[in-house]
Each structure stands twice: as C-alpha cells, then as structure tokens.
Design an enzyme around this catalytic site. Structure first.
Site, PDB file in Angstrom:
ATOM      1  N   VAL A  15       0.831  -1.206   0.000  1.00 17.38           N
ATOM      2  CA  VAL A  15       0.000   0.000   0.000  1.00 17.38           C
ATOM      3  C   VAL A  15       0.868   1.259   0.000  1.00 17.38           C
ATOM      4  O   VAL A  15       0.639   2.195  -0.786  1.00 17.38           O
ATOM      5  CB  VAL A  15      -0.973  -0.006   1.210  1.00 17.38           C
ATOM      6  CG1 VAL A  15      -1.820   1.259   1.216  1.00 17.38           C
ATOM      7  CG2 VAL A  15      -1.869  -1.252   1.179  1.00 17.38           C
ATOM      8  N   GLY A 136     -11.007  -1.969   0.555  1.00 13.79           N
ATOM      9  CA  GLY A 136     -10.004  -1.298  -0.282  1.00 13.79           C
ATOM     10  C   GLY A 136     -10.478  -0.084  -1.042  1.00 13.79           C
ATOM     11  O   GLY A 136     -10.665   0.994  -0.469  1.00 13.79           O
ATOM     12  N   ILE A 138     -13.328   0.569  -2.512  1.00 13.14           N
ATOM     13  CA  ILE A 138     -14.760   0.948  -2.486  1.00 13.14           C
ATOM     14  C   ILE A 138     -14.955   2.008  -1.395  1.00 13.14           C
ATOM     15  O   ILE A 138     -14.610   1.758  -0.244  1.00 13.14           O
ATOM     16  CB  ILE A 138     -15.657  -0.274  -2.164  1.00 13.14           C
ATOM     17  CG1 ILE A 138     -15.451  -1.401  -3.174  1.00 13.14           C
ATOM     18  CG2 ILE A 138     -17.121   0.138  -2.093  1.00 13.14           C
ATOM     19  CD1 ILE A 138     -16.241  -2.668  -2.857  1.00 13.14           C
ATOM     20  N   GLU A 192      -2.589 -15.729   1.858  1.00 18.49           N
ATOM     21  CA  GLU A 192      -1.350 -15.773   2.642  1.00 18.49           C
ATOM     22  C   GLU A 192      -0.881 -17.226   2.775  1.00 18.49           C
ATOM     23  O   GLU A 192      -1.671 -18.163   2.592  1.00 18.49           O
ATOM     24  CB  GLU A 192      -1.628 -15.242   4.057  1.00 18.49           C
ATOM     25  CG  GLU A 192      -2.191 -13.840   4.109  1.00 18.49           C
ATOM     26  CD  GLU A 192      -1.166 -12.776   3.788  1.00 18.49           C
ATOM     27  OE1 GLU A 192       0.030 -13.019   4.014  1.00 18.49           O
ATOM     28  OE2 GLU A 192      -1.554 -11.715   3.276  1.00 18.49           O
ATOM     29  N   LYS A 207     -13.447  -6.269   9.436  1.00 20.51           N
ATOM     30  CA  LYS A 207     -14.008  -5.213   8.575  1.00 20.51           C
ATOM     31  C   LYS A 207     -15.472  -4.968   8.931  1.00 20.51           C
ATOM     32  O   LYS A 207     -15.936  -3.829   8.981  1.00 20.51           O
ATOM     33  CB  LYS A 207     -13.859  -5.605   7.110  1.00 20.51           C
ATOM     34  CG  LYS A 207     -12.394  -5.658   6.667  1.00 20.51           C
ATOM     35  CD  LYS A 207     -12.250  -6.390   5.358  1.00 20.51           C
ATOM     36  CE  LYS A 207     -10.807  -6.442   4.886  1.00 20.51           C
ATOM     37  NZ  LYS A 207     -10.620  -7.369   3.771  1.00 20.51           N
ATOM     38  N   GLY A 304      -5.295  -4.716  -2.994  1.00 20.91           N
ATOM     39  CA  GLY A 304      -4.317  -4.371  -4.023  1.00 20.91           C
ATOM     40  C   GLY A 304      -3.778  -2.989  -3.733  1.00 20.91           C
ATOM     41  O   GLY A 304      -4.497  -2.136  -3.181  1.00 20.91           O
TER      42      GLY A 304
HETATM   43  N1  LIG Z   1      -2.372  -4.958   0.695  1.00 20.26           N
HETATM   44  C1  LIG Z   1      -3.635  -4.658   0.532  1.00 20.26           C
HETATM   45  O1  LIG Z   1      -4.228  -4.947  -0.518  1.00 20.26           O
HETATM   46  C2  LIG Z   1      -4.401  -3.948   1.614  1.00 20.26           C
HETATM   47  C3  LIG Z   1      -5.760  -3.613   1.394  1.00 20.26           C
HETATM   48  C4  LIG Z   1      -6.461  -2.915   2.382  1.00 20.26           C
HETATM   49  C5  LIG Z   1      -5.815  -2.603   3.574  1.00 20.26           C
HETATM   50  N2  LIG Z   1      -4.515  -2.967   3.772  1.00 20.26           N
HETATM   51  C6  LIG Z   1      -3.886  -2.619   5.035  1.00 20.26           C
HETATM   52  O2  LIG Z   1      -2.806  -1.743   4.781  1.00 20.26           O
HETATM   53  C7  LIG Z   1      -1.767  -1.959   5.731  1.00 20.26           C
HETATM   54  C8  LIG Z   1      -0.465  -2.265   5.005  1.00 20.26           C
HETATM   55  O3  LIG Z   1      -0.645  -3.409   4.208  1.00 20.26           O
HETATM   56  P1  LIG Z   1       0.458  -3.853   3.116  1.00 20.26           P
HETATM   57  O4  LIG Z   1      -0.174  -4.930   2.343  1.00 20.26           O
HETATM   58  O5  LIG Z   1       0.998  -2.657   2.425  1.00 20.26           O
HETATM   59  O6  LIG Z   1       1.571  -4.492   4.078  1.00 20.26           O
HETATM   60  P2  LIG Z   1       3.085  -4.849   3.691  1.00 20.26           P
HETATM   61  O7  LIG Z   1       3.239  -4.969   2.230  1.00 20.26           O
HETATM   62  O8  LIG Z   1       3.454  -5.997   4.561  1.00 20.26           O
HETATM   63  O9  LIG Z   1       3.893  -3.567   4.177  1.00 20.26           O
HETATM   64  C9  LIG Z   1       4.121  -3.255   5.517  1.00 20.26           C
HETATM   65  C10 LIG Z   1       5.123  -2.135   5.596  1.00 20.26           C
HETATM   66  O10 LIG Z   1       5.323  -1.800   6.975  1.00 20.26           O
HETATM   67  C11 LIG Z   1       6.703  -1.819   7.249  1.00 20.26           C
HETATM   68  N3  LIG Z   1       6.917  -2.268   8.627  1.00 20.26           N
HETATM   69  C12 LIG Z   1       6.580  -3.452   9.145  1.00 20.26           C
HETATM   70  N4  LIG Z   1       6.967  -3.509  10.440  1.00 20.26           N
HETATM   71  C13 LIG Z   1       7.559  -2.340  10.702  1.00 20.26           C
HETATM   72  C14 LIG Z   1       8.193  -1.791  11.837  1.00 20.26           C
HETATM   73  N5  LIG Z   1       8.259  -2.497  12.985  1.00 20.26           N
HETATM   74  N6  LIG Z   1       8.690  -0.550  11.770  1.00 20.26           N
HETATM   75  C15 LIG Z   1       8.618   0.159  10.617  1.00 20.26           C
HETATM   76  N7  LIG Z   1       8.031  -0.299   9.508  1.00 20.26           N
HETATM   77  C16 LIG Z   1       7.521  -1.545   9.556  1.00 20.26           C
HETATM   78  C17 LIG Z   1       7.339  -2.773   6.259  1.00 20.26           C
HETATM   79  O11 LIG Z   1       8.705  -2.444   6.100  1.00 20.26           O
HETATM   80  P3  LIG Z   1       9.668  -3.207   5.034  1.00 20.26           P
HETATM   81  O12 LIG Z   1       9.109  -2.852   3.682  1.00 20.26           O
HETATM   82  O13 LIG Z   1      10.990  -2.613   5.252  1.00 20.26           O
HETATM   83  O14 LIG Z   1       9.553  -4.656   5.359  1.00 20.26           O
HETATM   84  C18 LIG Z   1       6.492  -2.490   5.023  1.00 20.26           C
HETATM   85  O15 LIG Z   1       7.017  -1.428   4.304  1.00 20.26           O
HETATM   86  C19 LIG Z   1      -2.277  -3.111   6.638  1.00 20.26           C
HETATM   87  O16 LIG Z   1      -2.900  -2.560   7.753  1.00 20.26           O
HETATM   88  C20 LIG Z   1      -3.301  -3.801   5.767  1.00 20.26           C
HETATM   89  O17 LIG Z   1      -4.284  -4.480   6.509  1.00 20.26           O
HETATM   90  C21 LIG Z   1      -3.803  -3.636   2.805  1.00 20.26           C
END
Ligand SMILES: NC(=O)c1ccc[n+]([C@@H]2O[C@H](COP(=O)([O-])OP(=O)(O)OC[C@H]3O[C@@H](n4cnc5c(N)ncnc54)[C@H](OP(=O)(O)O)[C@@H]3O)[C@@H](O)[C@H]2O)c1
Length: 440
Positions: A15, A136, A138, A192, A207, A304
C-alpha cells in the site's frame, strides 16, 4: 498556492509504495482539487536497504515510525504498517496526541482500538480517516459516514474478503475442490501462506466490526461477531445452491434487530439474481439497506496496492481541504457498547445437507425431529448416485444418501436442537452441513 500538506508515510509495502506512486503521479491534479499540494516529507519502514519501485531520494528517512509521527515537519501521519499492536498503534496515538490528523488502512488496529483512537482524535480536534481499512478501493466508509447521513440503516452486508470470494468463484466455475482453489490462490498471491485468517472469516469480521460501528453507532467490537469460515464448503453445496436458485458467498452481515445488533460472518446462500451474487473473483461488494431507501450495492476492488492507495489519497485530500468529520460519523463519546443479539435468536431460512442412512424410518425420524422444533420445509431433495448409462442407483441398505433440506424462516436455536437430536438418533452419517440463507 497555499502551503503544502506535509505527509509522514509509515510503511512502504504494497500500500505504502502505491501511495507514493499515486501522490507523485497525480500531484498537479490533486493540488488543483485541494487548493494546496500534498507532499511526502518523510517515510519510515523496517528495512532502509530494501529495493522498492519508487524514488525516495528527495524524501527524508526516519527509521522509527513513532519518531516520524512526532516529527515537527510532518502535518499528517499515514499509517500503512498494519497490525493492532506497536509500532502502528503507538505511531497513530503519537500523531493524534500531538494534534496531527491520521490516515490509516489498518483494519486490525481499528477493530481493536477504534473507539479509543476516535475519542483521542476528537479530543484533539483532528481527523482520523480510515477509508482504506474496509473493502479497499470501495468508498464504503464515506458512503456510510457522510453520503447517507440522513438515513437510518437496517442492515449492511457484504463480500469483504477477496480471497474467499475468489476461492468460492473458482470452485463453482471450474468445479474444483476447496483445497485446490486455496493452493491456487496462494500461488497467485491472493492468499497468505497461513490462510486461516482469511478463510476462517476473521478478516471479514474485523471489517464488519468497523462497518457496524459506522452504521449503528456502536463501539467497534469484533468480539460480538459470530464467525464461521468457508473451509467446509463442498462442490455438492455449490451445485445444490445453483439448482435451488442460490449462490454461496462468505458474507459479513450486521442487522439491527429488536434484540440488539446481530453481527455474523458465515457462508451464505444469496439469491442468484441478486446484485451481490454477481460479484465473482477477488472483487468486493457491500449492500446497504436503510429505511425509506432502496438497497444500494457498491462493487469494486477490495485490495491491491493501487485500489487501497486510492482510498488513502482520498482521505488525505479531505485533510488537505480542511474537511473533518467525526471518525465514526457521530461523537465517539456517544457511541454505546454493542447490545449483541444472540446468534441463537437469528431467524432465517436454512439449507441443510445431511447424509441420511438408507434404511427404513430414517426420513421419518428426521421429519419428526424438525417438526418438534416447528421447522417447516420449503423443499426436500434426496439425491441418488447416477451410475453408468444414467441409471439411478439406490444405496444398499445402510448406505448414506445425501438429503438436502431448505427450511422456511426458523430460528438458529431450533435448527441446532433439531440437528443435535437427529445425530443422537443415529439416522445420519457425519456432520450435517448448514448454510444460512440471507434474504436479498
Ligand atoms: N495490501 C492490501 O491490498 C491492503 C488492502 C487494504 C488494507 N490494507 C492494510 O494496509 C496496511 C499495510 O498493508 P500492506 O499490504 O501494504 O503491508 P506490507 O506490504 O506488509 O507492508 C508493511 C510495511 O510496513 C513496514 N513495517 C513493518 N513492520 C515495521 C516496523 N516495525 N517498523 C517500521 N516499519 C515496519 C514494512 O517495512 P519493510 O518494507 O521494510 O519490510 C512495510 O514497508 C495493513 O494494515 C493492511 O491491513 C492492505
């Protein structure tokens, strides 16, 4: 032009990276729409050396997300780290306590601490925006919180987990078993490595807890939700659903009832012709029922990077414009604890698939147990194996024969009691499959 809104971005994963791309790409248009530019001033993530698809050369790196939130050069924190605990929680609390608005995509954080965070944001007079946390791309949060301000909601239900909808769609369309579809979803990156959070319904429950709060003004409480996943759904159920005019979806449903707010996540039979039944693959959908308003269904990408970033940037645009709404659309101090309607009181139609032992008296025993609980049947289908040449083969005496029952509206309690009695009577093999039918 007015001075830019300086963003501190915590998280540079799926994200966070897309947020950077969207803000950079849409910079001029956004500045024109908001009356001021939105600029990323500093970022934070776990590993500085990680290769990312974005240019961060001109942007400060602050290793600790909590220090980022407290940094005086930051006007607003965007939290896209994830998780209900630290550092996400402490970063959000730090920003709010310092009087800085927050945008988050973090459903886990909101499900666990949404009410406390809303109280803090309101006390400090700043925004806490979380459009990206549910479905996401929507705009369901805004729709409930602002677009339908004058309405009284009666029911909100939706497909809130793309992984589950993908699996159920593939099972039905390609006649694959649950396990095969799950493995494929993992290969494609939709599921996952540990898929239980998605397929057992917990992601949907988090959600739903947020949507229920927005709709009914109750405090976010995922513990008040009855949760069942999709891992027991078989092709036989999907086939039977199709024959009976239904489709099976994992729904999150929140309903206002006389007994309180009923919140449940479970596989659900929905009418095949309904809007929600048409939603296939990873797509999400939410239907809103309100008094004196025909149902509204919003359909779109539920996850996404870009879909989620679209919601994050729209929340940022509100802050840049100076628009602030109470996080849950009403003063957090006035949000009451959920009065939970017990699942036993749930009323509706039921699909029941039993493996009846093929011996005299089985059908009569099942019918008697249902009648004792005042359950009336809309249809009964007894299936026989079709042998070579299409001949119907009756089971040898004692073999189990699938029987599918559709009930008229009854209560959860009655169904559970009747099926417990049928099992005690030993007229069926294995566990009965029960899928609730949602009126829609
Ligand atoms: N992915 C989706 O489609 C989606 C959709 C809706 C909502 N969300 C929500 O959006 C949020 C992020 O999701 P994502 O999919 O982007 O997750 P992600 O790809 O796992 O990214 C997490 C990010 O947080 C960083 N991080 C993790 N632990 C950390 C720490 N202790 N200190 C500093 N930074 C840290 C990671 O750093 P590194 O990059 O260095 O590892 C990474 O950049 C979540 O709450 C998720 O539920 C995601």
């Amino acid at each position: 032009m007015a001075k830019p809104l300086k963003v501190g971005l915590a998280g540079l994963g799926t994200v966070g990276t897309a947020v950077v791309q969207l803000l950079q790409h849409g910079r001029d248009k956004l500045a024109m729409r908001c009356g001021r530019p939105i600029e990323i001033a500093a970022v934070s993530a776990r590993s500085r050396g990680k290769k990312r698809d974005i240019d961060l050369k001109a942007i400060r790196w602050i290793a600790d997300p909590v220090a980022l939130a407290a940094d005086p050069a930051i006007d607003v924190l965007v939290e896209v780290i994830g998780g209900a605990g630290d550092p996400a929680r402490r970063a959000v609390e730090t920003a709010l306590a310092a009087g800085k608005p927050v945008v988050t995509a973090n459903k886990a954080l909101l499900a666990s601490h949404g009410h406390k965070l809303a109280l803090l944001a309101e006390r400090r007079g700043v925004a806490l925006n979380f459009e990206a946390s549910v479905a996401g791309g929507i705009p369901i949060v805004k729709t409930l919180r602002e677009g339908l301000n004058g309405n009284t909601f009666t029911r909100i239900y939706g497909i809130l987990n793309g992984t589950c909808n993908y699996i159920l769609s593939r099972m039905e369309e390609d006649r694959l078993a649950f396990g095969d579809c799950l493995r494929e979803a993992q290969r494609l990156g939709y599921a996952e490595a540990d898929p239980s959070f998605d397929v057992e319904g917990h992601d949907t429950a988090q959600k739903l807890s947020i949507l229920a709060s927005l709709a009914f003004g109750t405090r976010v409480d995922p513990g008040a939700i009855y949760v069942e996943g999709i891992s027991s759904i078989t092709l036989a159920d999907l086939d039977a659903a199709a024959e009976l005019g239904y489709r099976v979806k994992l729904l999150g449903v929140a309903v206002r009832t006389e007994a309180g707010i009923e919140q449940r996540v479970h596989p659900t039979m929905v009418r095949r012709g309904s809007a929600i039944a048409q939603v296939m693959g990873v797509t999400n959908a939410v239907t809103i029922d309100a008094e004196r308003l025909s149902p509204i269904t919003l359909v779109g990408p539920g996850a996404g990077g870009m879909a989620t970033a679209s919601a994050v940037v729209s929340d940022l645009a509100d802050i840049a414009r100076g628009v602030r709404t109470a996080p849950f659309g009403r003063p957090a101090a006035r949000m009451a604890a959920v009065r939970k309607a017990p699942m036993q009181h749930h009323e509706g139609g039921y699909y029941i698939r039993l493996l009846a032992r093929d011996r005299p008296g089985s059908a009569a025993t099942i019918a008697r147990r249902l009648a004792q609980q005042q359950i009336s049947l809309e249809s009964i289908v007894q299936r026989h194996e079709i042998g070579a040449g299409g001949a119907v083969q009756h089971g040898r005496s004692g073999e189990a024969v699938p029987v599918i029952l559709i009930t008229y509206a009854t209560s959860e309690d009655a169904v559970r009691k009747a099926l417990a009695a049928v099992r005690r009577d030993r007229v069926i093999s294995g566990r009965p499959q029960v899928i609730r039918i949602e009126k829609n």
